[in-house]
Scaffold this motif. Structure first.
Motif, short mmCIF file in Angstrom:
data_model
loop_
_atom_site.label_atom_id
_atom_site.label_comp_id
_atom_site.label_asym_id
_atom_site.label_seq_id
_atom_site.Cartn_x
_atom_site.Cartn_y
_atom_site.Cartn_z
N ILE A 100 48.04 45.64 31.04
CA ILE A 100 49.15 45.77 32.00
C ILE A 100 49.97 47.04 31.76
CG2 ILE A 100 49.44 43.28 32.38
CD1 ILE A 100 51.88 43.47 30.43
N ASP A 101 50.83 47.31 32.73
CA ASP A 101 51.85 48.37 32.64
C ASP A 101 53.16 47.72 33.07
OD1 ASP A 101 53.09 50.90 32.42
OD2 ASP A 101 52.86 51.18 34.59
N THR A 102 54.19 47.88 32.28
CA THR A 102 55.49 47.32 32.63
C THR A 102 56.50 48.44 32.84
OG1 THR A 102 56.13 47.08 30.30
CG2 THR A 102 55.10 45.16 31.34
N ALA A 165 52.17 39.85 35.12
CA ALA A 165 51.80 40.42 36.41
C ALA A 165 52.01 39.42 37.54
CB ALA A 165 50.35 40.89 36.38
N GLY A 168 55.53 39.31 38.70
CA GLY A 168 56.08 40.56 39.25
C GLY A 168 56.77 41.44 38.22
N ARG A 171 52.24 45.29 36.17
CA ARG A 171 51.10 45.59 37.05
C ARG A 171 49.85 45.61 36.20
NH1 ARG A 171 54.02 50.63 39.18
NH2 ARG A 171 55.25 49.79 40.90
N LYS A 172 48.75 45.24 36.77
CA LYS A 172 47.47 45.38 36.08
C LYS A 172 47.26 46.86 35.78
CE LYS A 172 45.26 41.64 35.46
NZ LYS A 172 45.20 41.22 34.06
N TRP A 173 46.77 47.18 34.60
CA TRP A 173 46.56 48.57 34.20
C TRP A 173 45.38 49.15 34.96
CZ3 TRP A 173 49.00 52.45 32.36
CH2 TRP A 173 48.32 53.55 31.82
N THR A 174 45.62 50.28 35.65
CA THR A 174 44.59 50.93 36.45
C THR A 174 44.10 52.22 35.80
OG1 THR A 174 46.24 52.17 37.71
CG2 THR A 174 45.56 50.02 38.59
N TRP A 180 57.84 52.85 39.41
CA TRP A 180 58.51 51.58 39.73
C TRP A 180 59.67 51.82 40.69
CZ3 TRP A 180 56.71 46.85 38.40
CH2 TRP A 180 55.68 46.81 37.45
#
Length: 182
Positions: A100-102, A165, A168, A171-174, A180
């Motif tokens: 993830i990415d926060t 995720a 909210g 986000r799933k890490w892409t 944001w």
């Protein structure tokens, strides 16, 4: 016969040299001790923690992390604390949730990112303290460029990253950071 005594300034000089030598010795000892902490690798990590970093699901199930209370990280040295929504310390090892990415906390780029970042941090803290969990490895990389172990905390088959995720707060890490702020 008169006893020869050295002048006062000479006696002070010898005393200063003795103190300086003592302080130098203390600094060297403290420096070497600090260096050993900085250079400690996984083989120097306590067996209980090192044994938990495994890809084998059966071993991970047998090696639940339990009984550790996490707090927000305030000042070094960090141990058993949460930095932000995707980074925490287990013992003295920094763990980065790889999936993830926060939102960033320091620095936040807008009020929305600051609010979501604080909520993500609080939620990760809550998840870590809710009971036993295991750490799963990513598989392709063991650590990131900052030396953080890339792991995913999992409880009852669900990763904490998936939970954040779905709420909210992440986000799933892409493969790259997305803004944001609007």
């Amino acid at each position: 016969m008169r006893k020869r005594t050295s002048p006062v300034w000479a006696r002070r000089k010898r005393s200063r040299r003795a103190v300086a030598g003592f302080l130098l010795t203390v600094l060297v000892v403290v420096g070497l001790a600090g260096l050993s902490l900085v250079t400690a690798g996984p083989e120097d990590t306590p067996f209980e923690i090192r044994h938990l970093w495994t890809d084998d699901a059966r071993e991970a199930e047998e090696n639940q992390i339990a009984g550790i209370h996490f707090t927000p990280c305030e000042r070094p040295p960090f141990a058993n604390c949460v930095i932000d929504g995707d980074t925490f310390y287990l013992e003295r090892q920094s763990i980065r949730l790889f999936d993830i990415d926060t939102p960033e906390l320091n620095p936040s780029r807008c009020a929305l990112e600051a609010r979501l970042g604080a909520e993500a941090k609080a939620r990760l803290l809550e998840l870590l303290n809710a009971g036993p969990f295991s750490l799963e490895a990513e598989g392709t990389r063991d650590e990131d460029q900052y030396g953080r172990q890339l792991r995913s905390p999992v409880r009852e088959g669900r990763s904490f990253g998936d939970i954040l995720a779905s709420e909210g707060l992440a986000r799933k890490w892409t493969g790259r950071r997305l803004p944001w702020c609007e």
